[in-house]
Scaffold this motif. Sequence first.
Motif, PDB file in Angstrom:
ATOM      1  N   ASP A  35      -2.828   3.679  -2.374  1.00 31.36           N
ATOM      2  CA  ASP A  35      -3.238   2.648  -3.330  1.00 31.36           C
ATOM      3  C   ASP A  35      -2.223   1.511  -3.420  1.00 31.36           C
ATOM      4  O   ASP A  35      -1.019   1.712  -3.206  1.00 31.36           O
ATOM      5  CB  ASP A  35      -3.425   3.253  -4.716  1.00 31.36           C
ATOM      6  CG  ASP A  35      -4.608   4.199  -4.771  1.00 31.36           C
ATOM      7  OD1 ASP A  35      -5.488   4.104  -3.893  1.00 31.36           O
ATOM      8  OD2 ASP A  35      -4.644   5.026  -5.694  1.00 31.36           O
ATOM      9  N   TYR A  85      -3.586   0.790   5.777  1.00 32.79           N
ATOM     10  CA  TYR A  85      -3.779   1.397   4.466  1.00 32.79           C
ATOM     11  C   TYR A  85      -2.988   2.701   4.368  1.00 32.79           C
ATOM     12  O   TYR A  85      -3.256   3.653   5.080  1.00 32.79           O
ATOM     13  CB  TYR A  85      -5.262   1.644   4.190  1.00 32.79           C
ATOM     14  CG  TYR A  85      -5.504   2.114   2.780  1.00 32.79           C
ATOM     15  CD1 TYR A  85      -5.535   1.207   1.735  1.00 32.79           C
ATOM     16  CD2 TYR A  85      -5.642   3.460   2.493  1.00 32.79           C
ATOM     17  CE1 TYR A  85      -5.724   1.632   0.423  1.00 32.79           C
ATOM     18  CE2 TYR A  85      -5.835   3.896   1.188  1.00 32.79           C
ATOM     19  CZ  TYR A  85      -5.867   2.978   0.161  1.00 32.79           C
ATOM     20  OH  TYR A  85      -6.033   3.392  -1.125  1.00 32.79           O
ATOM     21  N   ARG A  86      -1.981   2.723   3.485  1.00 35.66           N
ATOM     22  CA  ARG A  86      -1.115   3.897   3.336  1.00 35.66           C
ATOM     23  C   ARG A  86      -1.176   4.482   1.932  1.00 35.66           C
ATOM     24  O   ARG A  86      -0.306   5.233   1.538  1.00 35.66           O
ATOM     25  CB  ARG A  86       0.324   3.502   3.664  1.00 35.66           C
ATOM     26  CG  ARG A  86       0.492   3.095   5.105  1.00 35.66           C
ATOM     27  CD  ARG A  86       1.938   2.745   5.395  1.00 35.66           C
ATOM     28  NE  ARG A  86       2.063   2.234   6.742  1.00 35.66           N
ATOM     29  CZ  ARG A  86       2.226   0.957   7.037  1.00 35.66           C
ATOM     30  NH1 ARG A  86       2.297   0.058   6.089  1.00 35.66           N
ATOM     31  NH2 ARG A  86       2.330   0.575   8.281  1.00 35.66           N
ATOM     32  N   LEU A  99      -8.832  -3.375  -3.609  1.00 35.23           N
ATOM     33  CA  LEU A  99      -9.729  -2.343  -3.110  1.00 35.23           C
ATOM     34  C   LEU A  99     -11.158  -2.789  -3.217  1.00 35.23           C
ATOM     35  O   LEU A  99     -12.015  -2.410  -2.551  1.00 35.23           O
ATOM     36  CB  LEU A  99      -9.507  -1.045  -3.876  1.00 35.23           C
ATOM     37  CG  LEU A  99      -8.083  -0.501  -3.755  1.00 35.23           C
ATOM     38  CD1 LEU A  99      -7.940   0.753  -4.600  1.00 35.23           C
ATOM     39  CD2 LEU A  99      -7.735  -0.193  -2.316  1.00 35.23           C
ATOM     40  N   PHE A 119      -4.161  -6.560   6.099  1.00 36.52           N
ATOM     41  CA  PHE A 119      -5.346  -5.740   5.868  1.00 36.52           C
ATOM     42  C   PHE A 119      -6.565  -6.633   5.653  1.00 36.52           C
ATOM     43  O   PHE A 119      -7.615  -6.448   6.271  1.00 36.52           O
ATOM     44  CB  PHE A 119      -5.121  -4.831   4.649  1.00 36.52           C
ATOM     45  CG  PHE A 119      -6.302  -3.981   4.291  1.00 36.52           C
ATOM     46  CD1 PHE A 119      -6.474  -2.728   4.862  1.00 36.52           C
ATOM     47  CD2 PHE A 119      -7.247  -4.416   3.377  1.00 36.52           C
ATOM     48  CE1 PHE A 119      -7.564  -1.934   4.534  1.00 36.52           C
ATOM     49  CE2 PHE A 119      -8.336  -3.635   3.029  1.00 36.52           C
ATOM     50  CZ  PHE A 119      -8.499  -2.383   3.620  1.00 36.52           C
ATOM     51  N   ASP A 136       1.491  -6.302   4.188  1.00 34.23           N
ATOM     52  CA  ASP A 136       0.408  -5.399   4.581  1.00 34.23           C
ATOM     53  C   ASP A 136      -0.933  -5.750   3.949  1.00 34.23           C
ATOM     54  O   ASP A 136      -1.964  -5.706   4.624  1.00 34.23           O
ATOM     55  CB  ASP A 136       0.769  -3.936   4.330  1.00 34.23           C
ATOM     56  CG  ASP A 136       0.972  -3.559   2.873  1.00 34.23           C
ATOM     57  OD1 ASP A 136       1.075  -4.463   2.015  1.00 34.23           O
ATOM     58  OD2 ASP A 136       1.049  -2.346   2.595  1.00 34.23           O
ATOM     59  N   ILE A 137      -0.959  -6.143   2.682  1.00 39.36           N
ATOM     60  CA  ILE A 137      -2.254  -6.440   2.058  1.00 39.36           C
ATOM     61  C   ILE A 137      -2.892  -7.689   2.663  1.00 39.36           C
ATOM     62  O   ILE A 137      -4.113  -7.768   2.775  1.00 39.36           O
ATOM     63  CB  ILE A 137      -2.160  -6.557   0.518  1.00 39.36           C
ATOM     64  CG1 ILE A 137      -1.147  -7.598   0.090  1.00 39.36           C
ATOM     65  CG2 ILE A 137      -1.896  -5.216  -0.109  1.00 39.36           C
ATOM     66  CD1 ILE A 137      -1.108  -7.869  -1.411  1.00 39.36           C
ATOM     67  N   PHE A 145       0.841  -1.191   0.000  1.00 39.43           N
ATOM     68  CA  PHE A 145       0.000   0.000   0.000  1.00 39.43           C
ATOM     69  C   PHE A 145       0.877   1.242   0.000  1.00 39.43           C
ATOM     70  O   PHE A 145       1.798   1.362   0.802  1.00 39.43           O
ATOM     71  CB  PHE A 145      -0.927   0.034   1.223  1.00 39.43           C
ATOM     72  CG  PHE A 145      -2.084  -0.920   1.160  1.00 39.43           C
ATOM     73  CD1 PHE A 145      -2.933  -0.947   0.065  1.00 39.43           C
ATOM     74  CD2 PHE A 145      -2.342  -1.787   2.207  1.00 39.43           C
ATOM     75  CE1 PHE A 145      -4.020  -1.818   0.011  1.00 39.43           C
ATOM     76  CE2 PHE A 145      -3.427  -2.659   2.175  1.00 39.43           C
ATOM     77  CZ  PHE A 145      -4.254  -2.668   1.069  1.00 39.43           C
ATOM     78  N   TYR A 180      -9.784  -6.981   7.997  1.00 36.21           N
ATOM     79  CA  TYR A 180     -11.073  -6.647   7.402  1.00 36.21           C
ATOM     80  C   TYR A 180     -12.064  -7.802   7.582  1.00 36.21           C
ATOM     81  O   TYR A 180     -13.210  -7.588   7.990  1.00 36.21           O
ATOM     82  CB  TYR A 180     -10.914  -6.298   5.914  1.00 36.21           C
ATOM     83  CG  TYR A 180     -12.242  -6.075   5.238  1.00 36.21           C
ATOM     84  CD1 TYR A 180     -12.915  -4.874   5.392  1.00 36.21           C
ATOM     85  CD2 TYR A 180     -12.843  -7.077   4.486  1.00 36.21           C
ATOM     86  CE1 TYR A 180     -14.154  -4.659   4.801  1.00 36.21           C
ATOM     87  CE2 TYR A 180     -14.081  -6.879   3.891  1.00 36.21           C
ATOM     88  CZ  TYR A 180     -14.730  -5.678   4.056  1.00 36.21           C
ATOM     89  OH  TYR A 180     -15.963  -5.490   3.491  1.00 36.21           O
TER      90      TYR A 180
END
Length: 182
Positions: free
Chosen positions: A163, A160-161, A182, A132, A128-129, A28, A136
């Motif tokens: 796109d 989230y930093r 996204l 995330f 990170d993704i 991100f 979520y």
Amino acid sequence: MEDGAMKEEESLASTELRKREPLQIQFFGSFTIAYGEQKLSNDNSRTKQLWLLLEYLLVNRQSDVSIERLESVLWPGEEIESPANALKNLVYRLRNLLGKVGRTPQEEYIISRSGNYAWNNDLPCVIDIEEFERYYRAGTEAGASEERQIACLSEAIELYRGDFLNALSYEEWVVPLCTFVL
């Protein structure tokens, strides 16, 4: 060395890799890879292909990537005199760069086997993704308490930093992933 002894030795090496502190990988915003205080980012004016190779192998880390596929990602529509040699050189340079981060010998980051390259999934990584998505899912899970939902979704927001691979948003292979992430 017998097959059984060799497999046992490989298994022990794999176990040792997993015990190490994980690499922190950020997709991100600005792509970075860090180990402790050491950090590499594509802001360091490295060549585009070097970072493209690293990012592509990490995004596709669950599978081996063929030399032909990497050539089409790295040099789309370009005529390269010797693409296989150019790719070998790029992998060599990337391994040297990655050898500057963490305790892992440079050869262990990227694996070459049967005409393919792959990220070494035995290396512990926090991505990170993936974090995330995990937060979520936990935050939107049916039956989760409001307190847990807020805590998990707050953690997801914190991760989230920007796109997904924002510097590569124009790359053909990144576009569908941006939509998925996204």
